[in-house]
Design a protein around this motif. Structure first.
Motif, PDB file in Angstrom:
ATOM      1  N   GLY A 177       3.695   4.684 -31.246  1.00  0.00           N
ATOM      2  CA  GLY A 177       2.856   5.870 -31.122  1.00  0.00           C
ATOM      3  C   GLY A 177       3.673   7.144 -31.246  1.00  0.00           C
ATOM      4  N   THR A 178       2.982   8.276 -31.325  1.00  0.00           N
ATOM      5  CA  THR A 178       3.626   9.556 -31.587  1.00  0.00           C
ATOM      6  C   THR A 178       4.668   9.911 -30.541  1.00  0.00           C
ATOM      7  OG1 THR A 178       1.549  10.321 -32.567  1.00  0.00           O
ATOM      8  CG2 THR A 178       3.199  11.996 -32.083  1.00  0.00           C
ATOM      9  N   LEU A 179       4.276   9.893 -29.267  1.00  0.00           N
ATOM     10  CA  LEU A 179       5.176  10.221 -28.166  1.00  0.00           C
ATOM     11  C   LEU A 179       5.111   9.110 -27.131  1.00  0.00           C
ATOM     12  CD1 LEU A 179       4.357  14.011 -27.668  1.00  0.00           C
ATOM     13  CD2 LEU A 179       6.299  13.030 -28.899  1.00  0.00           C
ATOM     14  N   SER A 180       6.266   8.807 -26.544  1.00  0.00           N
ATOM     15  CA  SER A 180       6.350   7.708 -25.593  1.00  0.00           C
ATOM     16  C   SER A 180       7.563   7.923 -24.708  1.00  0.00           C
ATOM     17  CB  SER A 180       6.490   6.379 -26.361  1.00  0.00           C
ATOM     18  OG  SER A 180       6.882   5.315 -25.524  1.00  0.00           O
ATOM     19  N   ALA A 181       7.690   7.118 -23.656  1.00  0.00           N
ATOM     20  CA  ALA A 181       8.927   7.124 -22.877  1.00  0.00           C
ATOM     21  C   ALA A 181       9.995   6.280 -23.543  1.00  0.00           C
ATOM     22  CB  ALA A 181       8.669   6.602 -21.462  1.00  0.00           C
ATOM     23  N   TYR A 182       9.664   5.653 -24.664  1.00  0.00           N
ATOM     24  CA  TYR A 182      10.623   4.880 -25.454  1.00  0.00           C
ATOM     25  C   TYR A 182      11.319   5.846 -26.406  1.00  0.00           C
ATOM     26  CZ  TYR A 182      12.292   0.984 -28.416  1.00  0.00           C
ATOM     27  OH  TYR A 182      13.052   0.087 -29.123  1.00  0.00           O
ATOM     28  N   CYS A 183      12.625   5.974 -26.300  1.00  0.00           N
ATOM     29  CA  CYS A 183      13.365   6.959 -27.089  1.00  0.00           C
ATOM     30  C   CYS A 183      13.272   6.654 -28.580  1.00  0.00           C
ATOM     31  CB  CYS A 183      14.830   6.978 -26.653  1.00  0.00           C
ATOM     32  SG  CYS A 183      15.844   8.135 -27.593  1.00  0.00           S
ATOM     33  N   GLY A 184      12.795   7.623 -29.352  1.00  0.00           N
ATOM     34  CA  GLY A 184      12.628   7.445 -30.785  1.00  0.00           C
ATOM     35  C   GLY A 184      13.941   7.304 -31.532  1.00  0.00           C
ATOM     36  N   ALA A 185      15.036   7.748 -30.934  1.00  0.00           N
ATOM     37  CA  ALA A 185      16.337   7.577 -31.577  1.00  0.00           C
ATOM     38  C   ALA A 185      16.676   6.104 -31.759  1.00  0.00           C
ATOM     39  CB  ALA A 185      17.425   8.267 -30.755  1.00  0.00           C
ATOM     40  N   VAL A 186      16.152   5.263 -30.880  1.00  0.00           N
ATOM     41  CA  VAL A 186      16.417   3.824 -30.953  1.00  0.00           C
ATOM     42  C   VAL A 186      15.865   3.247 -32.250  1.00  0.00           C
ATOM     43  CG1 VAL A 186      15.928   1.591 -29.882  1.00  0.00           C
ATOM     44  CG2 VAL A 186      16.496   3.568 -28.449  1.00  0.00           C
ATOM     45  N   GLU A 231       8.781  -9.332 -37.721  1.00  0.00           N
ATOM     46  CA  GLU A 231       7.526  -8.631 -37.420  1.00  0.00           C
ATOM     47  C   GLU A 231       7.079  -8.871 -35.982  1.00  0.00           C
ATOM     48  OE1 GLU A 231       6.398  -6.383 -39.312  1.00  0.00           O
ATOM     49  OE2 GLU A 231       7.555  -6.860 -41.106  1.00  0.00           O
ATOM     50  N   LYS A 232       7.303 -10.078 -35.477  1.00  0.00           N
ATOM     51  CA  LYS A 232       6.927 -10.362 -34.085  1.00  0.00           C
ATOM     52  C   LYS A 232       7.800  -9.570 -33.112  1.00  0.00           C
ATOM     53  CE  LYS A 232       5.003 -14.996 -34.833  1.00  0.00           C
ATOM     54  NZ  LYS A 232       5.121 -16.445 -34.504  1.00  0.00           N
ATOM     55  N   THR A 233       9.083  -9.428 -33.436  1.00  0.00           N
ATOM     56  CA  THR A 233       9.954  -8.625 -32.588  1.00  0.00           C
ATOM     57  C   THR A 233       9.526  -7.159 -32.614  1.00  0.00           C
ATOM     58  OG1 THR A 233      11.847 -10.116 -32.836  1.00  0.00           O
ATOM     59  CG2 THR A 233      12.329  -7.852 -32.227  1.00  0.00           C
ATOM     60  N   LEU A 234       9.188  -6.655 -33.802  1.00  0.00           N
ATOM     61  CA  LEU A 234       8.720  -5.271 -33.887  1.00  0.00           C
ATOM     62  C   LEU A 234       7.402  -5.075 -33.138  1.00  0.00           C
ATOM     63  CD1 LEU A 234       9.560  -4.260 -37.574  1.00  0.00           C
ATOM     64  CD2 LEU A 234      10.902  -3.912 -35.499  1.00  0.00           C
ATOM     65  N   ASP A 235       6.552  -6.095 -33.138  1.00  0.00           N
ATOM     66  CA  ASP A 235       5.322  -6.030 -32.339  1.00  0.00           C
ATOM     67  C   ASP A 235       5.649  -5.897 -30.858  1.00  0.00           C
ATOM     68  OD1 ASP A 235       3.668  -6.182 -34.521  1.00  0.00           O
ATOM     69  OD2 ASP A 235       3.257  -8.328 -34.328  1.00  0.00           O
ATOM     70  N   HIS A 236       6.660  -6.639 -30.403  1.00  0.00           N
ATOM     71  CA  HIS A 236       7.071  -6.557 -28.996  1.00  0.00           C
ATOM     72  C   HIS A 236       7.612  -5.175 -28.663  1.00  0.00           C
ATOM     73  CE1 HIS A 236       7.469 -10.978 -27.464  1.00  0.00           C
ATOM     74  NE2 HIS A 236       6.291 -10.724 -27.988  1.00  0.00           N
ATOM     75  N   VAL A 237       8.420  -4.625 -29.564  1.00  0.00           N
ATOM     76  CA  VAL A 237       8.962  -3.284 -29.346  1.00  0.00           C
ATOM     77  C   VAL A 237       7.829  -2.259 -29.273  1.00  0.00           C
ATOM     78  CG1 VAL A 237      10.325  -1.436 -30.416  1.00  0.00           C
ATOM     79  CG2 VAL A 237      11.219  -3.770 -30.338  1.00  0.00           C
ATOM     80  N   GLY A 238       6.857  -2.380 -30.171  1.00  0.00           N
ATOM     81  CA  GLY A 238       5.707  -1.486 -30.148  1.00  0.00           C
ATOM     82  C   GLY A 238       4.937  -1.586 -28.848  1.00  0.00           C
ATOM     83  N   ARG A 239       4.730  -2.814 -28.408  1.00  0.00           N
ATOM     84  CA  ARG A 239       4.000  -3.031 -27.145  1.00  0.00           C
ATOM     85  C   ARG A 239       4.768  -2.454 -25.967  1.00  0.00           C
ATOM     86  NH1 ARG A 239       2.629  -9.100 -24.863  1.00  0.00           N
ATOM     87  NH2 ARG A 239       1.937  -8.483 -22.773  1.00  0.00           N
ATOM     88  N   LEU A 240       6.083  -2.628 -25.963  1.00  0.00           N
ATOM     89  CA  LEU A 240       6.911  -2.086 -24.896  1.00  0.00           C
ATOM     90  C   LEU A 240       6.805  -0.565 -24.841  1.00  0.00           C
ATOM     91  CD1 LEU A 240       9.161  -2.330 -22.729  1.00  0.00           C
ATOM     92  CD2 LEU A 240      10.813  -2.216 -24.605  1.00  0.00           C
ATOM     93  N   GLY A 241       6.938   0.082 -25.991  1.00  0.00           N
ATOM     94  CA  GLY A 241       6.908   1.540 -26.021  1.00  0.00           C
ATOM     95  C   GLY A 241       5.535   2.120 -25.777  1.00  0.00           C
ATOM     96  N   ARG A 242       4.508   1.440 -26.301  1.00  0.00           N
ATOM     97  CA  ARG A 242       3.137   1.963 -26.226  1.00  0.00           C
ATOM     98  C   ARG A 242       2.472   1.668 -24.889  1.00  0.00           C
ATOM     99  NH1 ARG A 242       1.564  -0.951 -29.872  1.00  0.00           N
ATOM    100  NH2 ARG A 242       0.411  -2.504 -28.682  1.00  0.00           N
ATOM    101  N   GLU A 243       2.606   0.448 -24.413  1.00  0.00           N
ATOM    102  CA  GLU A 243       1.915   0.035 -23.191  1.00  0.00           C
ATOM    103  C   GLU A 243       2.856  -0.087 -21.989  1.00  0.00           C
ATOM    104  OE1 GLU A 243      -1.256  -0.064 -23.140  1.00  0.00           O
ATOM    105  OE2 GLU A 243      -1.617   0.031 -25.299  1.00  0.00           O
ATOM    106  N   GLY A 244       3.981  -0.765 -22.194  1.00  0.00           N
ATOM    107  CA  GLY A 244       4.863  -1.067 -21.076  1.00  0.00           C
ATOM    108  C   GLY A 244       5.482   0.149 -20.426  1.00  0.00           C
ATOM    109  N   MET A 245       5.674   1.221 -21.223  1.00  0.00           N
ATOM    110  CA  MET A 245       6.365   2.388 -20.687  1.00  0.00           C
ATOM    111  C   MET A 245       5.424   3.537 -20.347  1.00  0.00           C
ATOM    112  SD  MET A 245       9.905   2.271 -22.927  1.00  0.00           S
ATOM    113  CE  MET A 245      10.931   3.075 -21.690  1.00  0.00           C
ATOM    114  N   LYS A 246       4.132   3.262 -20.289  1.00  0.00           N
ATOM    115  CA  LYS A 246       3.169   4.304 -19.915  1.00  0.00           C
ATOM    116  C   LYS A 246       3.475   4.883 -18.541  1.00  0.00           C
ATOM    117  CE  LYS A 246      -1.052   3.310 -22.531  1.00  0.00           C
ATOM    118  NZ  LYS A 246      -2.444   2.801 -22.427  1.00  0.00           N
ATOM    119  N   GLU A 247       3.684   4.004 -17.569  1.00  0.00           N
ATOM    120  CA  GLU A 247       3.926   4.473 -16.211  1.00  0.00           C
ATOM    121  C   GLU A 247       5.267   5.193 -16.103  1.00  0.00           C
ATOM    122  OE1 GLU A 247       2.808   5.620 -12.669  1.00  0.00           O
ATOM    123  OE2 GLU A 247       1.543   4.472 -14.039  1.00  0.00           O
ATOM    124  N   THR A 248       6.257   4.702 -16.864  1.00  0.00           N
ATOM    125  CA  THR A 248       7.545   5.393 -16.914  1.00  0.00           C
ATOM    126  C   THR A 248       7.350   6.820 -17.415  1.00  0.00           C
ATOM    127  OG1 THR A 248       8.712   3.320 -17.334  1.00  0.00           O
ATOM    128  CG2 THR A 248       9.871   5.348 -17.894  1.00  0.00           C
TER     129      THR A 248
END
Length: 425
Positions: free
Chosen positions: A307-316, A396-413
Motif C-alpha cells: 500500500g501507499t503508506l505503511s509502518a513497513y519501511c519502503g526502503a526495504v 510470488e508467495k513470499t511477496l504476498d507474505h511481505v505485502g500482508r505483513l506491511g498492509r495488515e500486520g503492521m497496522k497497529e505498529t
C-alpha cells in the motif's frame, strides 16, 4: 526466458506503469501533496484565505512532522507545507508545485506566523487522506485528496460540488495486479529500449544530481559522507550514493528526484546503487536501462501489496529492487535475481517507517546492504528457504507474505508510531 511481444497486454502495461510511477517530485512527497492541495484550494477560492482548516490521516502526520519543506528557508511540518502551497504553489506542476517557492520565502514565513490554521487528525479508513478547507469572508473552497499524492477526489466551493470521483487509488492507473516476477523478467529482456529510455534517463539525471549534492554539502546526519569515509569498496559506495540522495532530499535540498511508488527515497534507492555498479563494471548503457527497469518494476510490484503508506519501511522493498537490478547487471539469471530479492527481504523486513526524516538515509543504506548480502549469499550457494520466517517457497508467495505483513500486520505498529508523534507535540 520467454519473449514478450508488443501485443501482449503486460508489455504495454509495464511501459505505462513505469511512466506513471517514475515522475519528478521536489522534496518529501507528503508535504508536497499538502502544498499541492493548498494551491488547488487557493485557486478555487480565488484569493488568499483568512483561515485554513486541515484534516489529515495519521500517516500524513507521521511523514510530514520531521521533514524540511524545500524552498521555505528550512521550515518543517504541515502548516509550513500549506503556507508554501498558498503563497507560491503552482498546482499545474503537481509534485513540483513549489519548485520556485524560494523566491517567496519571506512571504511564506510571514503567512505561517499570521494565518490561523487548524489541524485535525482523521481516520476514515484511508491511510492517505488530506482535506483542505480555505475560508475568506463568507466564501470557502475545499479540496479532498485520497489514497495517492495527487489523487483529487473532490473539489467544492460555497456548497457547490465542482468535481468528484471514486477515491480508489488505482482508478486512473494501469492495473498493478498485472505485475509478476516472471513477466517482469521477460519484459526487461525483450522491451524495445527506446520505449522506456526517456523516463529512465530522467531518473538517472535527476537522482545522480541530488546524490552528488548530498555527498558534496552538509545535509542532515550526512549518512552518505559517513559511509564514504569508512571504506571505498563498491557496496559501500552504492549505499553511500543512495543515502546521500536521501540526506539532501530529507533536509531541504531544492533539487527534484524521480520517485518510485510515490516516494523519492524509494526512487533513489531503486536507481543509485544500480548506477554505481553499472559504472564500476562498465556495462553497456542499454543493459543499465534494462537493469533500472527491472529494479523499478520489482519495487513497484512489492509495494503494490503493501500500500501507499505503511509502518513497513519502503526502503526495504526498493533495496530489494536495487539488488535485483544489480544481479541482472552482473549477468545473473532469473533464479539469481529472485533469490536475491527473497534473501534481502528475509533480512530487513522488520524495519519500521517512523516518518520522513534524516534517518531515512541510514535505513536506505541498511536495505542496500541487505540486498547485496542476499546477492552474495546466492552466488555462494546459500539462501533462506521456505519455512524460514515469512519466507515461503516461490517468489510470488513470499511477496504476498511481505505485502500482508506491511498492509495488515503492521497496522497497529503504524497507529502506535502516530500516537507517539501526536503525544510528543
Amino acid at each position: 526466458m520467454k519473449e514478450m511481444h508488443k501485443e501482449d497486454q503486460k508489455y504495454q502495461a509495464y511501459i505505462a506503469i513505469l511512466k506513471e510511477e517514475l515522475v519528478p517530485a521536489m522534496g518529501c512527497t507528503e508535504p508536497i501533496a499538502l502544498a499541492y492541495g493548498a494551491a488547488l484550494a487557493r485557486d478555487l477560492l480565488g484569493e488568499m484565505p483568512s483561515k485554513v482548516d486541515i484534516q489529515v490521516s495519521g500517516s500524513i502526520i507521521k511523514n510530514v512532522k520531521s521533514v524540511i519543506v524545500p524552498n521555505t528557508g528550512h521550515l518543517k511540518g504541515i502548516k509550513a507545507a500549506i503556507a508554501a502551497g498558498l503563497v507560491a504553489g503552482d498546482a499545474t506542476q503537481k509534485l513540483e508545485c513549489i519548485a520556485h517557492a524560494s523566491q517567496k520565502e519571506q512571504e511564506i514565513a510571514s503567512l505561517l506566523d499570521t494565518l490561523p490554521m487548524t489541524i485535525h487528525h482523521i481516520e476514515n479508513g484511508h491511510v492517505f487522506e488530506i482535506i483542505i478547507r480555505c475560508e475568506k469572508d463568507n466564501h470557502y473552497s475545499l479540496v479532498h485528496i485520497c489514497d495517492d499524492h495527487t489523487n483529487v477526489i473532490r473539489k467544492e466551493k460555497d456548497h457547490q460540488v465542482l468535481f468528484t470521483k471514486e477515491s480508489a487509488k488505482q482508478a486512473q492507473k494501469t492495473d498493478r495486479s498485472l505485475l509478476d516476477m516472471e513477466s517482469i523478467y521477460d519484459f526487461i529482456n525483450t522491451v524495445e529500449i527506446d520505449e522506456i529510455a526517456e523516463v529512465l534517463e530522467r531518473q538517472i539525471a535527476y537522482n545522480t544530481a541530488i546524490a552528488e549534492e548530498g555527498l558534496t554539502h552538509d545535509y542532515g546526519a550526512n549518512i552518505g559522507k559517513v559511509l564514504m569515509s569508512q571504506a571505498d569498496d563498491l557496496v559501500t559506495k552504492a549505499k553511500a550514493y543512495a543515502a546521500a540522495g536521501s540526506d539532501a532530499r530529507m533536509n531541504g535540498c531544492e533539487l527534484p528526484v524521480v520517485i518510485n511508488s510515490g516516494s523519492g527515497n524509494q526512487g533513489l534507492t531503486c536507481s543509485l546503487p544500480v548506477l554505481v555498479y553499472a559504472k564500476a563494471y562498465r556495462v553497456s548503457h542499454e543493459r543499465l536501462l534494462r537493469a533500472l527497469a527491472l529494479s523499478n518494476l520489482v519495487a513497484i510490484h512489492e509495494k503494490t501489496g503493501i500500500g501507499t503508506l505503511s509502518a513497513y519501511c519502503g526502503a526495504v522493498t526498493a533495496g530489494a529492487g536495487a539488488g535485483a537490478g544489480i544481479a541482472y547487471l552482473l549477468e545473473g539469471d532469473y533464479k539469481t535475481i529472485t533469490h536475491t530479492i527473497v534473501n534481502s527481504l528475509a533480512i530487513v523486513s522488520g524495519m519500521i517507517c517512523d516518518g520522513a526524516k534524516a534517518s531515512c538515509a541510514a535505513k536506505i543504506a541498511s536495505s542496500v546492504d541487505a540486498a547485496m548480502l542476499g546477492y552474495e549469499m546466492y552466488k555462494q550457494g546459500q539462501q533462506f528457504k521456505g519455512g524460514d520466517g515469512i519466507v515461503v517457497k516461490g517468489i510470488e508467495k513470499t511477496l504476498d507474505h511481505v505485502g500482508r505483513l506491511g498492509r495488515e500486520g503492521m497496522k497497529e505498529t503504524n497507529n502506535e508510531i502516530i500516537a507517539m508523534m501526536i503525544d510528543e507535540e
